[in-house]
Scaffold this active site. Sequence first.
Site, PDB file in Angstrom:
ATOM      1  N   GLU A  43       0.823  -1.210   0.000  1.00 22.61           N
ATOM      2  CA  GLU A  43       0.000   0.000   0.000  1.00 22.61           C
ATOM      3  C   GLU A  43       0.857   1.261   0.000  1.00 22.61           C
ATOM      4  O   GLU A  43       0.512   2.252  -0.650  1.00 22.61           O
ATOM      5  CB  GLU A  43      -0.955  -0.005   1.198  1.00 22.61           C
ATOM      6  CG  GLU A  43      -2.066  -1.033   1.117  1.00 22.61           C
ATOM      7  CD  GLU A  43      -2.974  -0.822  -0.086  1.00 22.61           C
ATOM      8  OE1 GLU A  43      -3.070   0.326  -0.583  1.00 22.61           O
ATOM      9  OE2 GLU A  43      -3.594  -1.794  -0.542  1.00 22.61           O
ATOM     10  N   TYR A 126      -6.243   6.413   4.523  1.00 24.71           N
ATOM     11  CA  TYR A 126      -6.406   5.375   3.505  1.00 24.71           C
ATOM     12  C   TYR A 126      -5.562   4.152   3.824  1.00 24.71           C
ATOM     13  O   TYR A 126      -6.053   3.018   3.806  1.00 24.71           O
ATOM     14  CB  TYR A 126      -6.040   5.890   2.117  1.00 24.71           C
ATOM     15  CG  TYR A 126      -5.848   4.743   1.152  1.00 24.71           C
ATOM     16  CD1 TYR A 126      -6.954   4.053   0.645  1.00 24.71           C
ATOM     17  CD2 TYR A 126      -4.574   4.285   0.814  1.00 24.71           C
ATOM     18  CE1 TYR A 126      -6.795   2.957  -0.193  1.00 24.71           C
ATOM     19  CE2 TYR A 126      -4.402   3.200  -0.022  1.00 24.71           C
ATOM     20  CZ  TYR A 126      -5.510   2.534  -0.524  1.00 24.71           C
ATOM     21  OH  TYR A 126      -5.357   1.440  -1.334  1.00 24.71           O
ATOM     22  N   ASP A 144      -9.261   6.038  -1.483  1.00 24.21           N
ATOM     23  CA  ASP A 144      -8.220   6.751  -2.219  1.00 24.21           C
ATOM     24  C   ASP A 144      -8.848   7.402  -3.442  1.00 24.21           C
ATOM     25  O   ASP A 144     -10.079   7.475  -3.574  1.00 24.21           O
ATOM     26  CB  ASP A 144      -7.088   5.798  -2.599  1.00 24.21           C
ATOM     27  CG  ASP A 144      -7.523   4.722  -3.582  1.00 24.21           C
ATOM     28  OD1 ASP A 144      -8.734   4.635  -3.905  1.00 24.21           O
ATOM     29  OD2 ASP A 144      -6.646   3.957  -4.040  1.00 24.21           O
TER      30      ASP A 144
END
Length: 493
Positions: A43, A126, A144
């Site tokens: 991520e 996020y 996002d």
Amino acid sequence: MTTNEQQEAKSYFSRNLLEWYHGQKRDLPWRRHRNPYYIWISEIMLQQTRVDTVIPYFNRFIERFPTVESLADAPEEDVLKCWEGLGYYSRARNLQHAAKQVKEEYGGQVPNDRDAVFGLKGVGPYTAGAILSIAFNRPEPAVDGNVMRVLSRYFLIEDDIAKGPTRVKMERLAAELIPEGEASHFNQALMELGALICTPKSPRCLPCPVMEHCSARLAGCETSLPVKTKAKPPRPEERLAALIEGRGGHAGRVLIRQRPSSGLLARMWELPHWPAPPAEGGASAALLPETAAQDRLRRSLLQAGIFARPEGHWMAAEHTFSHIVWTLQVYRCREEEAPALPLAAEGRSLYGAAARNGAASADAAATGAAPGAAGAATGPADPGSTSAPGPGEPVAAADYAAADYAAASAAGAGDRSATSQGMYNAGLTASVPADLFADGSGPVERFADGSGTAEDAGAVRWINRSDMANYAFPNVFLKLLNAYFDEQEGGAV
């Protein structure tokens, strides 16, 4: 739309999206397990970076740092080298800082706790939502740009997604859409839809699994959503860069420098470069006359304690940050021996300083004082002052050279070659006095020393191609160095 219709639209969206995902999801390396560390790494890497670009970086990073502890304990230089080319290098530094937090505070296990995950450096809403939902199946939204685009279109939300309140609204909506027990798959499905189907400029509505109830499609405005305020364009900046070719013991090598320990591209390595002055009439510095550009670059090099002569323009390159764009005009330069003393016409003040510094150094030697005890040996003091600069104050590289040469002369050595080479090898990155140059232009740009040992001074290195494996470079300098060595080896630039 009535309340019942809204609820049906939400249920339809969640149900059809999950069904589509289970049949169409991509086989990505971080999806093959629920390891929260791997998901966290992926991520962070995926922020502002395409999936296809991330995959090889992810595989190499996990191979090199397979656990939180291995990342926490690694030298930062190794982490940056492994990240080299991905850009946004603060992500890598924050990631390692957070790994140290996890090691020290949670025994090396990524925590399954909202507040704890939010408390990790570099982890925002996020990323926290992605880790908690994907790794631990917790019903946390992960919103996002892809997700906001999908939700804006499906629910016809015309609020500006660049504003904080809109993000909060989207997070509440995304949380409502998560089916019970399906947080991991649902959030990944939402991201996948935005990446593959509901793309920014040309949404593929026909194969979209939720097109039937997409409000923007039904209204014919899918391509105009989401609404987003345009960010301020990055500021252009022209810079003069030096590709310095070594000679003698440095033959076959080029000079690189390390950036300061904080700020833009902290502690990474690069070719020396400085802002270019504008040409007359405000024209771009790229159009600065060749002679003027080379003169300015030579001055900048000298002020950094680097003795090299520009020999001609080599190539131009560009590096884009979120707030600035560097256009680098790269000049090939040739290493040359440093003059032991500046020319009288250019630096009478330094000549006087050399004599004073030499006398002080000679006195120190005669009395057995430790090196640096005399003010001139430690650094130049203010006029009329009897005290040396305090710890950490800048010391002029040219003052070191002048003092070194004068002391050697007083002792009868007079070895200009050894003196100037010693100063050059030190790689000191401090400025010389403003009156060194006839026009009084003074320092062009301050540049702090990087970290390193006393032996190599830490700020500069001479490297060949094989040495590049030991240093982390921003992508533009990596490409420039590879182009140069390709050229030297007879390959294509």
